[in-house]
Design a protein around this motif. Sequence first.
Motif, PDB file in Angstrom:
ATOM      1  N   ILE A  70      -3.778  10.659 -10.671  1.00 38.53           N
ATOM      2  CA  ILE A  70      -2.352  10.888 -10.411  1.00 38.53           C
ATOM      3  C   ILE A  70      -2.030  10.828  -8.921  1.00 38.53           C
ATOM      4  CG2 ILE A  70      -0.432  12.503 -10.736  1.00 38.53           C
ATOM      5  CD1 ILE A  70      -1.995  13.648 -13.143  1.00 38.53           C
ATOM      6  N   LYS A  71      -2.826  11.490  -8.124  1.00 35.59           N
ATOM      7  CA  LYS A  71      -2.530  11.557  -6.695  1.00 35.59           C
ATOM      8  C   LYS A  71      -2.541  10.188  -6.006  1.00 35.59           C
ATOM      9  CE  LYS A  71      -3.383  14.393  -2.640  1.00 35.59           C
ATOM     10  NZ  LYS A  71      -4.131  15.552  -2.092  1.00 35.59           N
ATOM     11  N   PRO A  72      -3.461   9.255  -6.363  1.00 36.51           N
ATOM     12  CA  PRO A  72      -3.414   7.938  -5.717  1.00 36.51           C
ATOM     13  C   PRO A  72      -2.059   7.239  -5.862  1.00 36.51           C
ATOM     14  CG  PRO A  72      -5.491   8.200  -6.860  1.00 36.51           C
ATOM     15  CD  PRO A  72      -4.645   9.380  -7.238  1.00 36.51           C
ATOM     16  N   MET A  73      -1.431   7.350  -7.034  1.00 35.93           N
ATOM     17  CA  MET A  73      -0.112   6.743  -7.220  1.00 35.93           C
ATOM     18  C   MET A  73       0.952   7.517  -6.450  1.00 35.93           C
ATOM     19  SD  MET A  73       1.854   5.636 -10.732  1.00 35.93           S
ATOM     20  CE  MET A  73       0.896   4.139 -10.959  1.00 35.93           C
ATOM     21  N   GLU A  74       0.835   8.863  -6.408  1.00 37.01           N
ATOM     22  CA  GLU A  74       1.742   9.674  -5.584  1.00 37.01           C
ATOM     23  C   GLU A  74       1.776   9.175  -4.156  1.00 37.01           C
ATOM     24  OE1 GLU A  74       1.233  13.880  -5.217  1.00 37.01           O
ATOM     25  OE2 GLU A  74       1.211  14.185  -7.369  1.00 37.01           O
ATOM     26  N   LEU A  75       0.571   8.962  -3.596  1.00 38.23           N
ATOM     27  CA  LEU A  75       0.465   8.568  -2.190  1.00 38.23           C
ATOM     28  C   LEU A  75       0.927   7.123  -1.984  1.00 38.23           C
ATOM     29  CD1 LEU A  75      -3.004  10.187  -1.342  1.00 38.23           C
ATOM     30  CD2 LEU A  75      -0.725  11.077  -0.822  1.00 38.23           C
ATOM     31  N   ALA A  76       0.549   6.250  -2.910  1.00 36.62           N
ATOM     32  CA  ALA A  76       0.873   4.832  -2.750  1.00 36.62           C
ATOM     33  C   ALA A  76       2.375   4.584  -2.766  1.00 36.62           C
ATOM     34  CB  ALA A  76       0.196   4.010  -3.844  1.00 36.62           C
ATOM     35  N   TYR A  77       3.118   5.367  -3.562  1.00 36.86           N
ATOM     36  CA  TYR A  77       4.564   5.155  -3.683  1.00 36.86           C
ATOM     37  C   TYR A  77       5.382   6.328  -3.138  1.00 36.86           C
ATOM     38  CZ  TYR A  77       3.337   1.009  -6.244  1.00 36.86           C
ATOM     39  OH  TYR A  77       2.827  -0.218  -6.570  1.00 36.86           O
ATOM     40  N   ASP A 362       8.363  -0.579  -8.096  1.00 39.99           N
ATOM     41  CA  ASP A 362       7.828  -1.911  -8.414  1.00 39.99           C
ATOM     42  C   ASP A 362       8.935  -2.847  -8.869  1.00 39.99           C
ATOM     43  OD1 ASP A 362       5.378  -3.636  -9.053  1.00 39.99           O
ATOM     44  OD2 ASP A 362       6.401  -3.577 -11.006  1.00 39.99           O
ATOM     45  N   ARG A 363       9.889  -2.338  -9.675  1.00 36.73           N
ATOM     46  CA  ARG A 363      10.995  -3.155 -10.156  1.00 36.73           C
ATOM     47  C   ARG A 363      11.935  -3.551  -9.017  1.00 36.73           C
ATOM     48  NH1 ARG A 363      10.663  -6.473 -13.608  1.00 36.73           N
ATOM     49  NH2 ARG A 363      12.095  -7.757 -12.454  1.00 36.73           N
ATOM     50  N   TYR A 364      12.224  -2.595  -8.126  1.00 39.17           N
ATOM     51  CA  TYR A 364      13.035  -2.906  -6.938  1.00 39.17           C
ATOM     52  C   TYR A 364      12.358  -3.989  -6.100  1.00 39.17           C
ATOM     53  CZ  TYR A 364      16.617   0.807  -7.106  1.00 39.17           C
ATOM     54  OH  TYR A 364      17.703   1.584  -7.437  1.00 39.17           O
ATOM     55  N   LEU A 365      11.043  -3.851  -5.933  1.00 40.80           N
ATOM     56  CA  LEU A 365      10.308  -4.813  -5.108  1.00 40.80           C
ATOM     57  C   LEU A 365      10.274  -6.187  -5.759  1.00 40.80           C
ATOM     58  CD1 LEU A 365       8.668  -5.285  -2.556  1.00 40.80           C
ATOM     59  CD2 LEU A 365       6.635  -4.417  -3.746  1.00 40.80           C
ATOM     60  N   HIS A 366      10.078  -6.253  -7.071  1.00 43.42           N
ATOM     61  CA  HIS A 366      10.110  -7.533  -7.790  1.00 43.42           C
ATOM     62  C   HIS A 366      11.465  -8.213  -7.607  1.00 43.42           C
ATOM     63  CE1 HIS A 366       6.603  -8.678 -10.071  1.00 43.42           C
ATOM     64  NE2 HIS A 366       6.378  -7.406 -10.444  1.00 43.42           N
ATOM     65  N   THR A 367      12.539  -7.446  -7.797  1.00 45.37           N
ATOM     66  CA  THR A 367      13.888  -7.996  -7.674  1.00 45.37           C
ATOM     67  C   THR A 367      14.134  -8.507  -6.261  1.00 45.37           C
ATOM     68  OG1 THR A 367      14.653  -6.403  -9.337  1.00 45.37           O
ATOM     69  CG2 THR A 367      16.344  -7.500  -8.010  1.00 45.37           C
ATOM     70  N   SER A 426       7.409  -1.922   2.755  1.00 43.62           N
ATOM     71  CA  SER A 426       6.209  -1.110   3.029  1.00 43.62           C
ATOM     72  C   SER A 426       5.400  -0.841   1.761  1.00 43.62           C
ATOM     73  CB  SER A 426       6.608   0.217   3.682  1.00 43.62           C
ATOM     74  OG  SER A 426       7.361   1.021   2.789  1.00 43.62           O
ATOM     75  N   PHE A 427       5.906  -1.297   0.608  1.00 44.31           N
ATOM     76  CA  PHE A 427       5.219  -1.046  -0.657  1.00 44.31           C
ATOM     77  C   PHE A 427       4.589  -2.325  -1.194  1.00 44.31           C
ATOM     78  CE2 PHE A 427       8.587   2.187  -0.488  1.00 44.31           C
ATOM     79  CZ  PHE A 427       7.838   3.331  -0.663  1.00 44.31           C
ATOM     80  N   LYS A 428       3.551  -2.139  -2.021  1.00 47.05           N
ATOM     81  CA  LYS A 428       2.921  -3.244  -2.731  1.00 47.05           C
ATOM     82  C   LYS A 428       3.344  -3.204  -4.195  1.00 47.05           C
ATOM     83  CE  LYS A 428      -1.383  -3.414  -0.034  1.00 47.05           C
ATOM     84  NZ  LYS A 428      -2.866  -3.277  -0.130  1.00 47.05           N
ATOM     85  N   LEU A 429       3.289  -4.366  -4.853  1.00 47.67           N
ATOM     86  CA  LEU A 429       3.532  -4.419  -6.289  1.00 47.67           C
ATOM     87  C   LEU A 429       2.431  -3.664  -7.026  1.00 47.67           C
ATOM     88  CD1 LEU A 429       4.505  -8.193  -6.623  1.00 47.67           C
ATOM     89  CD2 LEU A 429       6.056  -6.235  -6.832  1.00 47.67           C
ATOM     90  N   GLN A 432      -0.814  -5.328  -7.538  1.00 42.82           N
ATOM     91  CA  GLN A 432      -1.690  -5.448  -6.368  1.00 42.82           C
ATOM     92  C   GLN A 432      -2.404  -4.142  -6.029  1.00 42.82           C
ATOM     93  OE1 GLN A 432       1.208  -6.774  -3.509  1.00 42.82           O
ATOM     94  NE2 GLN A 432       0.981  -8.936  -4.067  1.00 42.82           N
ATOM     95  N   GLN A 433      -2.074  -3.068  -6.776  1.00 38.30           N
ATOM     96  CA  GLN A 433      -2.692  -1.766  -6.519  1.00 38.30           C
ATOM     97  C   GLN A 433      -3.946  -1.599  -7.369  1.00 38.30           C
ATOM     98  OE1 GLN A 433      -1.870   0.347  -4.267  1.00 38.30           O
ATOM     99  NE2 GLN A 433       0.277   0.092  -3.754  1.00 38.30           N
ATOM    100  N   CYS A 434      -4.884  -2.508  -7.183  1.00 38.08           N
ATOM    101  CA  CYS A 434      -6.139  -2.483  -7.926  1.00 38.08           C
ATOM    102  C   CYS A 434      -7.302  -2.738  -6.979  1.00 38.08           C
ATOM    103  CB  CYS A 434      -6.155  -3.549  -9.032  1.00 38.08           C
ATOM    104  SG  CYS A 434      -4.875  -3.342 -10.290  1.00 38.08           S
ATOM    105  N   SER A 435      -8.442  -2.207  -7.323  1.00 36.57           N
ATOM    106  CA  SER A 435      -9.666  -2.477  -6.566  1.00 36.57           C
ATOM    107  C   SER A 435     -10.834  -2.533  -7.528  1.00 36.57           C
ATOM    108  CB  SER A 435      -9.900  -1.395  -5.511  1.00 36.57           C
ATOM    109  OG  SER A 435     -10.222  -0.154  -6.102  1.00 36.57           O
ATOM    110  N   TYR A 436     -11.913  -3.182  -7.098  1.00 39.52           N
ATOM    111  CA  TYR A 436     -13.083  -3.357  -7.961  1.00 39.52           C
ATOM    112  C   TYR A 436     -13.722  -2.016  -8.302  1.00 39.52           C
ATOM    113  CZ  TYR A 436     -17.674  -4.831  -9.589  1.00 39.52           C
ATOM    114  OH  TYR A 436     -18.806  -4.999 -10.331  1.00 39.52           O
ATOM    115  N   MET A 437     -13.774  -1.115  -7.324  1.00 43.86           N
ATOM    116  CA  MET A 437     -14.445   0.171  -7.526  1.00 43.86           C
ATOM    117  C   MET A 437     -13.538   1.199  -8.214  1.00 43.86           C
ATOM    118  SD  MET A 437     -17.516  -0.169  -6.434  1.00 43.86           S
ATOM    119  CE  MET A 437     -18.034   1.537  -6.274  1.00 43.86           C
ATOM    120  N   ALA A 438     -12.290   1.291  -7.754  1.00 41.09           N
ATOM    121  CA  ALA A 438     -11.409   2.351  -8.241  1.00 41.09           C
ATOM    122  C   ALA A 438     -10.573   1.940  -9.445  1.00 41.09           C
ATOM    123  CB  ALA A 438     -10.480   2.815  -7.105  1.00 41.09           C
TER     124      ALA A 438
END
Length: 485
Positions: A70-77, A362-367, A426-429, A432-438
């Motif tokens: 939960i916290k990773p998404m809190e921080l990312a957005y 994410d929707r705002y950024l896509h638009t 300043s945000f990523k889609l 794009q919020q993916c990594s091989y390890m996490a």
Amino acid sequence: MRGPGLFCCCLAALLLFVGADDVEDVEDVEEVFRRDRSHIEKTLRLTDEKPADDYSVALQKLRKIYHSSIKPMELAYKYNELRQYEITAYHGRTLADSATDGEITSKPMVLFLGPWSVGKSSMINYLLGLDETPHQLYTGAEPTTSEFTVVMHGPKLKTIEGIVMAADSARSFSPLEKFGQNFLEKLIGIEIPHKLLERVTLVDTPGIIENRKQQERGYPFNDVCQWFIDRADLIFVVFDPTKLDVGLELEMLFQQLKGRESQIRIILNKADSMATQELMRVYGALFWSLAPLINVTEPPRVYVSSFWPEEYNQDTHKELFLREEISLLEDLTQVIENRLENKIAFIRQHAIRVRIHALLVDRYLHTYKDKMTFFSDGELVFKDILEDPDKFFIFKSILAKTNVSKFDLPNRDAYKDFFGVNPITSFKLLSQQCSYMAGCVLEKIEKAITHELPDLLSSISKKPSNLNCDVTGCGEAPKNRYKKH
């Protein structure tokens, strides 16, 4: 206070009669005037040995789910940047800015609110048996509590200044720093070695004085009250039969309590100070005064009794008052028993809100990316999107493509200020919020919401309730506010 003058006169006469050598006997006579506390010990199970349970294991799992999923998404957005709008958006309890372990593992909180000199501090003294001890909270007929007093467990009696409480990251009070130094001077913690406080924290608040303006307090009183309301598991709003006037400050308080009706309990205190017929009229007047402020189909439970250690006055309904008192204690006991279930369910609610926020960003950024061209002015393009998100189906697309209720969507106007501080670029889609390890943050939070947290909730062993149904009938047993009935 009722009857102290008469008691002192009787005591003085008794001293003259028995002589100075019999002072110990006089102390024994005084004990007669104290109410039996055995029902408190029994209902709250203060004499029981602390049962072995799996709460510590479950809390460790809950903390791990929160920090990993939960916290990773809190921080990312930057979810905490939107948090200030949650009160109007959700009318519900919220986590502090990026929840700390102290927030997750904190004990249930019981909050005492109400006008001045209605017996809030006396009620805490009575529940904990602090009367006539060095630990008791100060009480009196005049406004006596000017601080927010947090009564919590500790190995020995200890007073903690507000500035120390806010600086201690192990506690859950660090977010209170945002209300300023003037408030921290009005915050005090008291640690007491008491069995009840091992399972619950009690918070006494300054009484409402209708002719006092907020600025006279030197800090944002209503904002501070809201902070405690958002975190309270049980809220006692205490009234005196002689102080039923509803003014602007009390109206504001009930506005802040909207959406929290399941946690509110109305206390009509000092009930034995009135004759039966007069008490019935006061009870009706209380509902008449509060009806415009509590506009719900199921009003909060009302308890009518006298919560202090002195014996009930003669010729009053002692049995009724005792039954009401035991019912309130059962209410408190069930909140304590449900503490872990409520916390897990609350963390899941919080995760759902974080996910909704991330989906909207994410929707705002896509638009924004779809509308941008080589010759476009990015600032004007995004301003157009912010001004009329419905034109671009920002919110409707979330409802159409995800399992989200329209009632869970935040206030769309909040995003104007949110993106004013946090540029859309300043945000990523989410893709794009993916990594091989996490792994991917969206997949992890959805797994926590749909599987991990429900599984943790179901794994908690159900314990049989020991409520004293012979006394109250358990006809109005308190409900777990996160369960559907």
